[in-house]
Design a protein around this motif. Sequence first.
Motif, mmCIF file in Angstrom:
data_model
loop_
_atom_site.group_PDB
_atom_site.id
_atom_site.type_symbol
_atom_site.label_atom_id
_atom_site.label_comp_id
_atom_site.label_asym_id
_atom_site.label_seq_id
_atom_site.Cartn_x
_atom_site.Cartn_y
_atom_site.Cartn_z
ATOM 1 N N LYS A 1 -12.416 18.675 -1.890
ATOM 2 C CA LYS A 1 -12.314 20.091 -1.564
ATOM 3 C C LYS A 1 -11.216 20.369 -0.528
ATOM 4 N N ILE A 2 -10.456 19.363 -0.144
ATOM 5 C CA ILE A 2 -9.345 19.571 0.782
ATOM 6 C C ILE A 2 -8.063 19.660 -0.035
ATOM 7 N N PHE A 3 -7.451 20.843 -0.049
ATOM 8 C CA PHE A 3 -6.259 21.090 -0.851
ATOM 9 C C PHE A 3 -4.994 21.134 0.000
ATOM 10 N N ASN A 4 -5.155 21.191 1.312
ATOM 11 C CA ASN A 4 -4.022 21.306 2.218
ATOM 12 C C ASN A 4 -4.569 20.989 3.604
ATOM 13 N N VAL A 5 -3.760 20.352 4.465
ATOM 14 C CA VAL A 5 -4.224 20.012 5.809
ATOM 15 C C VAL A 5 -3.230 20.493 6.850
ATOM 16 N N HIS A 6 -3.728 21.294 7.804
ATOM 17 C CA HIS A 6 -2.972 21.596 9.016
ATOM 18 C C HIS A 6 -3.331 20.504 10.020
ATOM 19 N N PHE A 7 -2.425 19.563 10.172
ATOM 20 C CA PHE A 7 -2.696 18.338 10.936
ATOM 21 C C PHE A 7 -2.288 18.559 12.385
ATOM 22 N N TYR B 1 -2.582 15.494 -0.919
ATOM 23 C CA TYR B 1 -1.674 16.631 -0.779
ATOM 24 C C TYR B 1 -0.934 16.600 0.566
ATOM 25 N N LEU B 2 -0.692 17.752 1.161
ATOM 26 C CA LEU B 2 0.204 17.861 2.310
ATOM 27 C C LEU B 2 -0.516 17.734 3.650
ATOM 28 N N LEU B 3 0.145 17.041 4.591
ATOM 29 C CA LEU B 3 -0.205 17.075 6.006
ATOM 30 C C LEU B 3 0.916 17.832 6.699
ATOM 31 N N MET B 4 0.567 18.910 7.409
ATOM 32 C CA MET B 4 1.610 19.734 7.999
ATOM 33 C C MET B 4 1.262 20.145 9.425
ATOM 34 N N PRO B 5 2.282 20.300 10.264
ATOM 35 C CA PRO B 5 2.030 20.819 11.615
ATOM 36 C C PRO B 5 1.707 22.305 11.568
ATOM 37 N N ASP B 6 1.126 22.786 12.669
ATOM 38 C CA ASP B 6 0.721 24.189 12.715
ATOM 39 C C ASP B 6 0.468 24.543 14.173
ATOM 40 N N HIS B 7 0.741 25.771 14.555
ATOM 41 C CA HIS B 7 0.483 26.246 15.920
ATOM 42 C C HIS B 7 1.088 25.320 16.970
ATOM 43 N N VAL B 8 2.365 25.015 16.833
ATOM 44 C CA VAL B 8 2.997 24.090 17.767
ATOM 45 C C VAL B 8 3.191 24.750 19.135
ATOM 46 N N PRO B 9 3.253 23.959 20.220
ATOM 47 C CA PRO B 9 3.550 24.509 21.540
ATOM 48 C C PRO B 9 4.891 25.249 21.558
ATOM 49 N N GLN B 10 5.022 26.151 22.510
ATOM 50 C CA GLN B 10 6.223 26.980 22.611
ATOM 51 C C GLN B 10 6.950 26.715 23.921
ATOM 52 N N LYS C 1 0.838 -1.187 0.000
ATOM 53 C CA LYS C 1 0.000 0.000 0.000
ATOM 54 C C LYS C 1 0.879 1.246 0.000
ATOM 55 N N ARG C 2 0.351 2.304 -0.541
ATOM 56 C CA ARG C 2 1.052 3.575 -0.544
ATOM 57 C C ARG C 2 0.167 4.629 0.094
ATOM 58 N N ALA C 3 0.773 5.460 0.926
ATOM 59 C CA ALA C 3 0.023 6.576 1.486
ATOM 60 C C ALA C 3 -0.276 7.569 0.379
ATOM 61 N N THR C 4 -1.442 8.151 0.428
ATOM 62 C CA THR C 4 -1.827 9.086 -0.628
ATOM 63 C C THR C 4 -1.288 10.477 -0.398
ATOM 64 N N MET C 5 -0.926 10.807 0.860
ATOM 65 C CA MET C 5 -0.522 12.168 1.204
ATOM 66 C C MET C 5 0.968 12.249 1.510
ATOM 67 N N GLN C 6 1.473 13.481 1.666
ATOM 68 C CA GLN C 6 2.888 13.705 1.961
ATOM 69 C C GLN C 6 3.036 14.587 3.209
ATOM 70 N N LEU C 7 4.134 14.376 3.924
ATOM 71 C CA LEU C 7 4.513 15.279 5.011
ATOM 72 C C LEU C 7 4.871 16.631 4.425
ATOM 73 N N GLY C 8 4.373 17.707 5.015
ATOM 74 C CA GLY C 8 4.678 19.043 4.521
ATOM 75 C C GLY C 8 4.870 20.029 5.654
ATOM 76 N N CYS C 9 5.119 21.279 5.296
ATOM 77 C CA CYS C 9 5.243 22.346 6.278
ATOM 78 C C CYS C 9 4.974 23.686 5.598
#
Length: 361
Positions: free
Chosen positions: A283-289, A325-334, A30-38
Motif C-alpha cells: 500500500k506504499i506507492f510513494n515515500v517522502h523520506f 517506487y520512489l524515495l524523495m526528500p520533502d520539507h527540507v530546511p531553509q 543485490k539490487r535496491a528495490t527503490m529509486q531516488l526521486g523528487c
Amino acid sequence: MNRRQFLSSTGIATIAASSKPAAAFAATPKRATMQLGCQSAPTNDTHLKYLARYGVRNICGYPQIADGRIYATVAELSRMKDLAQKNGIEIDCVGPPVLTSSHIDSEKHPAIMLAKSPERDRDIEDFQKLIRNCGQVGLPAIKYNMSILGVLRIGRVQGRGDCTYSQWKLSEAHPKTPLTGAGHVNADMFWERITYFLERVVPVADEYKVRLACHPHDPGVPPEGYQGVDRVLGTVDGLKHFITIQENPYHGLNFCQGTVSEMLADPGKEIYDVIRYFGTRKKIFNVHFRNIRGHRNDFVEVYPDEGDVDMVKAIRVYQEVEYPYLLMPDHVPQAANDPDGLQSFAFSYGYIRGLIQSLEG
C-alpha cells in the motif's frame, strides 16, 4: 619432474583449477528495490536539468494545464513526459492542481473536501479524466491529499549553520479563526467525504492501472480536532482504515515518513513496524523520506541525517518489504543563502542516493 607433475605435487594445480570457476559461485549482486526521486516543482527544462545534475532520474511531475482545468489532457501530459525524457528523467507520478495540501480557505478547488454538490461531482469527473489520460500516456501514479487544514506549523526555529527548521508545537498553536470555512467536520463527516471520493475514482484507477497515492494529514491533532476539524488521516489507525475502503491494488498511500513519524509517541522506535504494516500489504506507492526531531504534537523537521529516526534502518525496512517506487526528500530546511531550498534538496538527494547504494553490492 615435468611441469604437470610439479604442479600436481605442489597442489598448485588444485588451487588453479578451483580458482577458475570461482566467479561462477560469487554471490549475485543485490539490487535496491527503490529509486531516488523528487516531487519539487516546476517540471520545466531548467528544473529538470537541475534534477539530472544530482542523479535524480525519476520524479513526480506537474503538467502545464491550460484554461484553469483541474485535469491535464493527453497532449499536456505527453509534452511533460517527453520533456522529462529529453533530460534523462522518467515521470513516475503526477501531481494535479486539485486535492492539494493547502488550507481549505485558500484552496482553489475546495468542493470535494467541502462535500459541496454539484461542484464536487464535477471535480470528481475531472479527476476521473486525469486518471484516464494518465493511463493512456503511461504515467503510472497520481498523488493527492484529502485535507482541510493543510500543513499545520507554528513557525521556524534555528537549525545547524544558518538554516532554520519548520516547527509544530500544539501547546503553542493559535489558529487565526476558531473554525475554517468548512465549519465543524467530525470524524463521521470526514470519512463520508473520503468514501464518496474513493467509491468514484478507485474503480477508474483499477481500469486504467493508475495508482492513487493519498498523503496522510500533516500533522495529526487531538481527537477533539483543530479548528473544528477531526483529522482522521492523522493517526496510524486512521490510515489502516483508509486502505480498507474500496480495497484495490491501485488504492494506497503517498507514505510521508515524516508525517507518519509525527503521529507517533516515539518515532525512533515505532516507525519501522508502521513501514512493515503498509509495505507488506503493498500500500506504499510513494515515500517522502524525511526525518523529524520530536514526537506527536511537538517536533521540528530536520535534515535526514540528524533526526530521531534511524534512516539507515528505515531504508533497510523498505528493502525488506520490497518497496519498488520512489524515495524523495520533502520539507527540507531553509536558509537565506539557499533560494528555494535547492542546496538542501541536493544534500538530501546525495544522502538518499548513498543509502540506496549501500543496499547494493
